[in-house]
Design a protein around this motif. Structure first.
Motif, PDB file in Angstrom:
ATOM      1  N   MET A   1       2.007 -27.414 -23.260  1.00  0.00           N
ATOM      2  CA  MET A   1       2.660 -27.840 -21.444  1.00  0.00           C
ATOM      3  C   MET A   1       4.166 -26.892 -21.722  1.00  0.00           C
ATOM      4  SD  MET A   1      -0.255 -30.941 -21.316  1.00  0.00           S
ATOM      5  CE  MET A   1      -0.734 -29.956 -19.501  1.00  0.00           C
ATOM      6  N   GLU A   2       4.375 -26.123 -20.466  1.00  0.00           N
ATOM      7  CA  GLU A   2       6.136 -26.301 -20.464  1.00  0.00           C
ATOM      8  C   GLU A   2       7.103 -26.947 -20.266  1.00  0.00           C
ATOM      9  OE1 GLU A   2       7.379 -24.588 -22.439  1.00  0.00           O
ATOM     10  OE2 GLU A   2       6.110 -24.360 -23.767  1.00  0.00           O
ATOM     11  N   GLN A   3       5.905 -27.451 -18.546  1.00  0.00           N
ATOM     12  CA  GLN A   3       7.179 -28.738 -17.608  1.00  0.00           C
ATOM     13  C   GLN A   3       6.761 -29.942 -18.018  1.00  0.00           C
ATOM     14  OE1 GLN A   3       4.034 -27.728 -14.631  1.00  0.00           O
ATOM     15  NE2 GLN A   3       2.728 -29.885 -15.417  1.00  0.00           N
ATOM     16  N   ASN A   4       7.386 -31.090 -17.558  1.00  0.00           N
ATOM     17  CA  ASN A   4       8.147 -32.357 -17.805  1.00  0.00           C
ATOM     18  C   ASN A   4       6.999 -32.508 -17.299  1.00  0.00           C
ATOM     19  OD1 ASN A   4      10.178 -31.997 -19.777  1.00  0.00           O
ATOM     20  ND2 ASN A   4      11.407 -32.473 -17.660  1.00  0.00           N
ATOM     21  N   ILE A   5       6.049 -34.018 -17.519  1.00  0.00           N
ATOM     22  CA  ILE A   5       4.831 -34.697 -17.196  1.00  0.00           C
ATOM     23  C   ILE A   5       5.776 -36.250 -17.127  1.00  0.00           C
ATOM     24  CG2 ILE A   5       2.273 -35.821 -18.292  1.00  0.00           C
ATOM     25  CD1 ILE A   5       2.951 -32.654 -17.605  1.00  0.00           C
ATOM     26  N   SER A   6       5.468 -37.084 -16.076  1.00  0.00           N
ATOM     27  CA  SER A   6       6.043 -37.873 -16.325  1.00  0.00           C
ATOM     28  C   SER A   6       4.642 -38.943 -15.353  1.00  0.00           C
ATOM     29  CB  SER A   6       6.553 -38.084 -15.034  1.00  0.00           C
ATOM     30  OG  SER A   6       6.371 -37.675 -14.039  1.00  0.00           O
ATOM     31  N   PHE A   7       4.714 -39.723 -16.197  1.00  0.00           N
ATOM     32  CA  PHE A   7       3.337 -41.280 -16.148  1.00  0.00           C
ATOM     33  C   PHE A   7       4.608 -42.859 -15.405  1.00  0.00           C
ATOM     34  CE2 PHE A   7       1.546 -38.999 -19.190  1.00  0.00           C
ATOM     35  CZ  PHE A   7       0.925 -38.621 -18.129  1.00  0.00           C
ATOM     36  N   THR A   8       4.236 -43.198 -13.998  1.00  0.00           N
ATOM     37  CA  THR A   8       4.499 -44.306 -13.365  1.00  0.00           C
ATOM     38  C   THR A   8       3.970 -45.986 -13.898  1.00  0.00           C
ATOM     39  OG1 THR A   8       2.746 -44.447 -11.603  1.00  0.00           O
ATOM     40  CG2 THR A   8       5.171 -43.199 -11.758  1.00  0.00           C
ATOM     41  N   VAL A   9       4.627 -45.816 -14.117  1.00  0.00           N
ATOM     42  CA  VAL A   9       4.456 -47.650 -14.515  1.00  0.00           C
ATOM     43  C   VAL A   9       5.300 -48.882 -13.952  1.00  0.00           C
ATOM     44  CG1 VAL A   9       3.622 -47.025 -17.014  1.00  0.00           C
ATOM     45  CG2 VAL A   9       5.965 -47.885 -16.806  1.00  0.00           C
ATOM     46  N   SER A  10       4.399 -50.206 -14.016  1.00  0.00           N
ATOM     47  CA  SER A  10       5.142 -51.340 -13.572  1.00  0.00           C
ATOM     48  C   SER A  10       6.197 -51.612 -14.720  1.00  0.00           C
ATOM     49  CB  SER A  10       4.348 -52.325 -13.321  1.00  0.00           C
ATOM     50  OG  SER A  10       3.423 -53.227 -14.540  1.00  0.00           O
ATOM     51  N   TRP A  11       6.915 -52.356 -14.476  1.00  0.00           N
ATOM     52  CA  TRP A  11       8.083 -53.168 -14.911  1.00  0.00           C
ATOM     53  C   TRP A  11       7.892 -53.913 -15.384  1.00  0.00           C
ATOM     54  CZ3 TRP A  11      13.679 -52.671 -15.747  1.00  0.00           C
ATOM     55  CH2 TRP A  11      14.082 -51.729 -14.850  1.00  0.00           C
ATOM     56  N   SER A  12       6.980 -54.403 -15.729  1.00  0.00           N
ATOM     57  CA  SER A  12       6.469 -55.229 -16.215  1.00  0.00           C
ATOM     58  C   SER A  12       5.299 -54.462 -17.808  1.00  0.00           C
ATOM     59  CB  SER A  12       5.371 -56.745 -16.035  1.00  0.00           C
ATOM     60  OG  SER A  12       3.979 -55.845 -15.034  1.00  0.00           O
ATOM     61  N   ASP A  13       5.192 -53.452 -17.432  1.00  0.00           N
ATOM     62  CA  ASP A  13       4.512 -52.766 -18.475  1.00  0.00           C
ATOM     63  C   ASP A  13       5.026 -51.978 -19.350  1.00  0.00           C
ATOM     64  OD1 ASP A  13       1.512 -53.458 -17.958  1.00  0.00           O
ATOM     65  OD2 ASP A  13       1.389 -52.028 -16.815  1.00  0.00           O
ATOM     66  N   ALA A  14       6.667 -51.375 -18.630  1.00  0.00           N
ATOM     67  CA  ALA A  14       8.044 -50.903 -19.239  1.00  0.00           C
ATOM     68  C   ALA A  14       7.890 -51.470 -20.820  1.00  0.00           C
ATOM     69  CB  ALA A  14       8.898 -50.534 -18.564  1.00  0.00           C
ATOM     70  N   THR A  15       8.276 -52.187 -21.054  1.00  0.00           N
ATOM     71  CA  THR A  15       8.842 -52.484 -22.107  1.00  0.00           C
ATOM     72  C   THR A  15       7.239 -52.773 -23.305  1.00  0.00           C
ATOM     73  OG1 THR A  15      10.195 -55.047 -21.455  1.00  0.00           O
ATOM     74  CG2 THR A  15       9.632 -54.632 -23.646  1.00  0.00           C
ATOM     75  N   ARG A  16       6.218 -53.142 -23.225  1.00  0.00           N
ATOM     76  CA  ARG A  16       4.973 -52.808 -24.180  1.00  0.00           C
ATOM     77  C   ARG A  16       4.328 -50.692 -24.328  1.00  0.00           C
ATOM     78  NH1 ARG A  16      -0.106 -51.042 -22.695  1.00  0.00           N
ATOM     79  NH2 ARG A  16       0.658 -51.565 -20.834  1.00  0.00           N
ATOM     80  N   LEU A  17       4.788 -50.502 -23.699  1.00  0.00           N
ATOM     81  CA  LEU A  17       4.787 -49.073 -23.898  1.00  0.00           C
ATOM     82  C   LEU A  17       6.012 -48.315 -24.511  1.00  0.00           C
ATOM     83  CD1 LEU A  17       3.336 -48.459 -20.115  1.00  0.00           C
ATOM     84  CD2 LEU A  17       2.291 -47.770 -22.061  1.00  0.00           C
ATOM     85  N   ALA A  18       7.132 -48.801 -23.852  1.00  0.00           N
ATOM     86  CA  ALA A  18       8.486 -47.656 -24.669  1.00  0.00           C
ATOM     87  C   ALA A  18       8.626 -48.612 -26.053  1.00  0.00           C
ATOM     88  CB  ALA A  18       9.515 -48.896 -23.887  1.00  0.00           C
ATOM     89  N   LYS A  19       7.945 -49.172 -26.528  1.00  0.00           N
ATOM     90  CA  LYS A  19       7.405 -49.741 -27.892  1.00  0.00           C
ATOM     91  C   LYS A  19       6.279 -48.845 -28.690  1.00  0.00           C
ATOM     92  CE  LYS A  19       8.575 -53.793 -27.898  1.00  0.00           C
ATOM     93  NZ  LYS A  19       8.847 -56.062 -27.889  1.00  0.00           N
ATOM     94  N   THR A  20       5.458 -49.125 -27.957  1.00  0.00           N
ATOM     95  CA  THR A  20       4.336 -48.182 -28.079  1.00  0.00           C
ATOM     96  C   THR A  20       4.468 -46.472 -28.362  1.00  0.00           C
ATOM     97  OG1 THR A  20       2.948 -49.567 -27.651  1.00  0.00           O
ATOM     98  CG2 THR A  20       1.986 -47.682 -27.962  1.00  0.00           C
ATOM     99  N   LEU A  21       5.469 -45.924 -27.781  1.00  0.00           N
ATOM    100  CA  LEU A  21       6.016 -44.775 -27.438  1.00  0.00           C
ATOM    101  C   LEU A  21       6.972 -44.557 -28.912  1.00  0.00           C
ATOM    102  CD1 LEU A  21       6.283 -44.266 -23.117  1.00  0.00           C
ATOM    103  CD2 LEU A  21       4.578 -43.609 -25.637  1.00  0.00           C
ATOM    104  N   GLN A  22       8.072 -45.366 -29.009  1.00  0.00           N
ATOM    105  CA  GLN A  22       8.395 -45.328 -29.968  1.00  0.00           C
ATOM    106  C   GLN A  22       7.877 -45.626 -31.300  1.00  0.00           C
ATOM    107  OE1 GLN A  22      11.613 -48.500 -28.879  1.00  0.00           O
ATOM    108  NE2 GLN A  22      12.529 -47.558 -27.283  1.00  0.00           N
TER     109      GLN A  22
END
Length: 65
Positions: A1-22
């Motif tokens: 896939m060549e384009q940027n893909i983005s997903f929206t999340v609430s602030w409350s979910d952002a920290t958990r998801l960032a840790k998972t992605l890292q």
């Protein structure tokens, strides 16, 4: 896939998801959406398997555009 893909999340979910992605060593950027109370996680050049993983992780919260 060549384009940027983005997903929206609430602030409350952002920290958990960032840790998972890292832990998975996925490259991403986080952007505050103007006039919104959500954040967008933006991913460059994903493989199909990475996209499927993210789709499952984020649910169907993909942001178009």
């Amino acid at each position: 896939m060549e384009q940027n893909i983005s997903f929206t999340v609430s602030w409350s979910d952002a920290t958990r998801l960032a840790k998972t992605l890292q832990a998975r060593n996925l490259r991403y950027a986080v952007k505050q959406l103007p006039g919104k109370t959500t954040l967008a996680f933006v991913f460059p050049k994903l493989s199909l398997s990475q996209y499927v993983y993210l789709y499952i992780l984020f649910g169907a919260k993909r942001q178009e555009g």
